[in-house]
Write a protein that holds these residues in place. Structure first.
Motif, PDB file in Angstrom:
ATOM      1  N   ILE A  79     -79.724 -31.413  24.399  1.00 11.25           N
ATOM      2  CA  ILE A  79     -79.963 -32.290  26.103  1.00 11.25           C
ATOM      3  C   ILE A  79     -79.540 -31.564  26.775  1.00 11.25           C
ATOM      4  CG2 ILE A  79     -80.731 -34.184  26.701  1.00 11.25           C
ATOM      5  CD1 ILE A  79     -82.497 -33.087  24.425  1.00 11.25           C
ATOM      6  N   ARG A  80     -77.883 -31.463  26.767  1.00 13.93           N
ATOM      7  CA  ARG A  80     -77.590 -30.655  28.015  1.00 13.93           C
ATOM      8  C   ARG A  80     -77.819 -29.544  28.826  1.00 13.93           C
ATOM      9  NH1 ARG A  80     -73.413 -33.782  30.668  1.00 13.93           N
ATOM     10  NH2 ARG A  80     -72.471 -34.289  28.709  1.00 13.93           N
ATOM     11  N   ARG A  81     -77.754 -28.620  28.089  1.00 14.28           N
ATOM     12  CA  ARG A  81     -78.285 -27.778  27.958  1.00 14.28           C
ATOM     13  C   ARG A  81     -79.574 -27.434  28.587  1.00 14.28           C
ATOM     14  NH1 ARG A  81     -80.224 -22.876  25.432  1.00 14.28           N
ATOM     15  NH2 ARG A  81     -80.908 -23.684  23.727  1.00 14.28           N
ATOM     16  N   TYR A  82     -81.115 -27.966  28.502  1.00 12.68           N
ATOM     17  CA  TYR A  82     -82.274 -28.133  29.035  1.00 12.68           C
ATOM     18  C   TYR A  82     -81.998 -28.788  29.961  1.00 12.68           C
ATOM     19  CZ  TYR A  82     -83.849 -26.964  23.309  1.00 12.68           C
ATOM     20  OH  TYR A  82     -84.134 -26.639  22.969  1.00 12.68           O
ATOM     21  N   LEU A  83     -81.391 -30.118  30.456  1.00 12.39           N
ATOM     22  CA  LEU A  83     -81.063 -30.594  31.711  1.00 12.39           C
ATOM     23  C   LEU A  83     -80.607 -29.580  32.446  1.00 12.39           C
ATOM     24  CD1 LEU A  83     -80.532 -33.545  30.401  1.00 12.39           C
ATOM     25  CD2 LEU A  83     -82.622 -33.444  31.451  1.00 12.39           C
ATOM     26  N   ASP A  84     -79.646 -29.252  32.391  1.00  9.68           N
ATOM     27  CA  ASP A  84     -79.355 -28.096  32.809  1.00  9.68           C
ATOM     28  C   ASP A  84     -80.254 -27.420  33.170  1.00  9.68           C
ATOM     29  OD1 ASP A  84     -77.020 -29.308  32.758  1.00  9.68           O
ATOM     30  OD2 ASP A  84     -76.076 -27.480  31.485  1.00  9.68           O
TER      31      ASP A  84
END
Length: 240
Positions: A79-84
């Motif tokens: 999720i953090r990667r997608y948000l980045d």
């Protein structure tokens, strides 16, 4: 009009609301299905759309990676990667928390916002002013739009814009330094903002040199010493 349609020229300058909505729908589809892939990012367009739809419910709220991960059936790290990706392509903004040297327990997770109000409205199926005014996300939509307006007017970078919130529900929607002095912004969808207990606590806790209450009315005026009401249409009159 800018609030409803967003700042993309083809959306803002469209001849009708229907044309504006259609352009945004096509833009979202192109962004998810082609633009991300063209950047060399290997993410399913369906997964990213699902995440985007989930994020409409978090717009203006504290980011909860675990909750998003469970809803999407994936890890916090993913999720953090997608948000980045979404932040790196200027679709989303993660507003980081400011920590003051005080005894109060303070929020340590970022807030998440759609940077373009028009894209946010399209994902919520909001097509006109009447639907927007009657929508339960009206306040959140206004907060995100006004926040971006202030950040752009002041020319703040991502490392210069913060929010502050304590677990006792005192907060400021935007905190920054201007001419080396701390200032805060509260955002209210009203034409007649009033001073609240939360504002006074924030003034004292953060030692603000000034607090500005950004509102939807048409005038700028003082509320009391060091606290001013500022119309979103007249931000540039205050911050030149």
């Amino acid at each position: 009009k800018l609030w409803l349609r967003g700042g993309f020229p083809n959306s803002f300058l469209a001849k009708s609301e229907n044309s504006s909505v259609l352009w945004r729908e096509q833009y979202i589809q192109t962004f998810l299905e082609k633009d991300i892939a063209n950047l060399g990012i290997n993410v399913s367009s369906q997964t990213m759309r699902r995440l985007w739809m989930m994020l409409t419910h978090y717009h203006g709220q504290i980011l909860n990676l675990s909750e998003l991960g469970k809803s999407l059936g994936t890890s916090d790290h993913t999720i953090r990667r997608y948000l980045d990706i979404l932040c790196g392509t200027f679709m989303m903004r993660q507003l980081q928390p400011w920590f003051a040297n005080i005894s109060k327990r303070q929020v340590k997770a970022p807030k998440i916002y759609f940077r373009d109000a028009g894209i946010f409205h399209t994902l919520l199926d909001i097509e006109n002013k009447k639907q927007l005014i009657n929508h339960p996300k009206l306040g959140a939509s206004w907060e995100g739009f006004a926040l971006e307006s202030v950040i752009q007017t002041l020319g703040l970078s991502e490392l210069e814009a913060y929010f502050w919130s304590s677990h006792s529900y005192a907060e400021v929607d935007l905190y920054c330094l201007r001419k080396s002095k701390p200032i805060g912004f509260e955002i209210k969808f009203t034409s007649q903002p009033k001073i609240t207990k939360s504002m006074r606590v924030a003034m004292e806790s953060l030692k603000l040199s000034h607090l500005y209450v950004v509102h939807s009315g048409s005038d700028n005026y003082p509320l009391e010493k060091k606290i001013s009401a500022v119309s979103i249409t007249k931000l540039s009159d205050v911050f030149k």
